[in-house]
Design a protein around this motif. Structure first.
Motif, PDB file in Angstrom:
ATOM      1  N   MET A   1       0.844  -1.182   0.000  1.00 14.38           N
ATOM      2  CA  MET A   1       0.000   0.000   0.000  1.00 14.38           C
ATOM      3  C   MET A   1       0.888   1.244   0.000  1.00 14.38           C
ATOM      4  O   MET A   1       1.869   1.312   0.716  1.00 14.38           O
ATOM      5  N   ALA A   2       0.494   2.218  -0.803  1.00 10.52           N
ATOM      6  CA  ALA A   2       1.271   3.456  -0.896  1.00 10.52           C
ATOM      7  C   ALA A   2       1.127   4.270   0.379  1.00 10.52           C
ATOM      8  O   ALA A   2       0.027   4.437   0.906  1.00 10.52           O
ATOM      9  N   ASN A   3       2.248   4.767   0.891  1.00 11.56           N
ATOM     10  CA  ASN A   3       2.230   5.564   2.118  1.00 11.56           C
ATOM     11  C   ASN A   3       2.515   7.040   1.863  1.00 11.56           C
ATOM     12  O   ASN A   3       1.916   7.897   2.488  1.00 11.56           O
ATOM     13  N   THR A   4       3.415   7.318   0.946  1.00 10.28           N
ATOM     14  CA  THR A   4       3.811   8.706   0.724  1.00 10.28           C
ATOM     15  C   THR A   4       2.855   9.387  -0.253  1.00 10.28           C
ATOM     16  O   THR A   4       2.239   8.722  -1.097  1.00 10.28           O
ATOM     17  N   PRO A   5       2.727  10.687  -0.155  1.00  8.58           N
ATOM     18  CA  PRO A   5       1.871  11.414  -1.107  1.00  8.58           C
ATOM     19  C   PRO A   5       2.319  11.203  -2.559  1.00  8.58           C
ATOM     20  O   PRO A   5       1.489  11.076  -3.459  1.00  8.58           O
ATOM     21  N   GLN A   6       3.640  11.115  -2.732  1.00  5.18           N
ATOM     22  CA  GLN A   6       4.164  10.903  -4.087  1.00  5.18           C
ATOM     23  C   GLN A   6       3.711   9.557  -4.641  1.00  5.18           C
ATOM     24  O   GLN A   6       3.294   9.458  -5.799  1.00  5.18           O
ATOM     25  N   ALA A   7       3.765   8.521  -3.805  1.00  6.69           N
ATOM     26  CA  ALA A   7       3.361   7.185  -4.246  1.00  6.69           C
ATOM     27  C   ALA A   7       1.864   7.141  -4.546  1.00  6.69           C
ATOM     28  O   ALA A   7       1.426   6.491  -5.496  1.00  6.69           O
ATOM     29  N   LYS A   8       1.078   7.854  -3.742  1.00  8.72           N
ATOM     30  CA  LYS A   8      -0.372   7.901  -3.973  1.00  8.72           C
ATOM     31  C   LYS A   8      -0.690   8.600  -5.289  1.00  8.72           C
ATOM     32  O   LYS A   8      -1.536   8.153  -6.062  1.00  8.72           O
TER      33      LYS A   8
END
Length: 87
Positions: A1-8
């Motif tokens: 699951m994406a955690n960072t805003p960039q990954a989202k």
């Protein structure tokens, strides 16, 4: 699951790209099917017209990176051979 805003954001962007690219590939397939349908019917004029439409679509697919250059060249070559054989 994406955690960072960039990954989202990357996930959102990838989903949108997948949607657009899927539509592009689908459009190319539709144009190829139109040529093949005309070939199956034996209608040379319609096959030529459809072939003239499929060439720029395949070239656009290559330019946008959804179709490999050699794949497009192979499809165009095979379709043109079949269209020419109708006459």
């Amino acid at each position: 699951m994406a955690n960072t805003p960039q990954a989202k954001k990357r996930i959102r962007r990838n989903n949108r790209r997948a949607e657009v690219n899927g539509a592009r590939v689908s459009r190319i397939r539709t144009f190829v099917k139109q040529v093949e349908a005309a070939l199956a019917a034996g209608d040379k004029d319609q096959a030529k017209a459809a072939f003239q439409k499929v060439q720029p679509e395949l070239a656009r697919g290559v330019a946008k990176g959804v179709v490999h250059k050699n794949t497009a060249a192979r499809k165009i070559s095979r379709l043109s051979k079949r269209v020419a054989a109708l006459g």
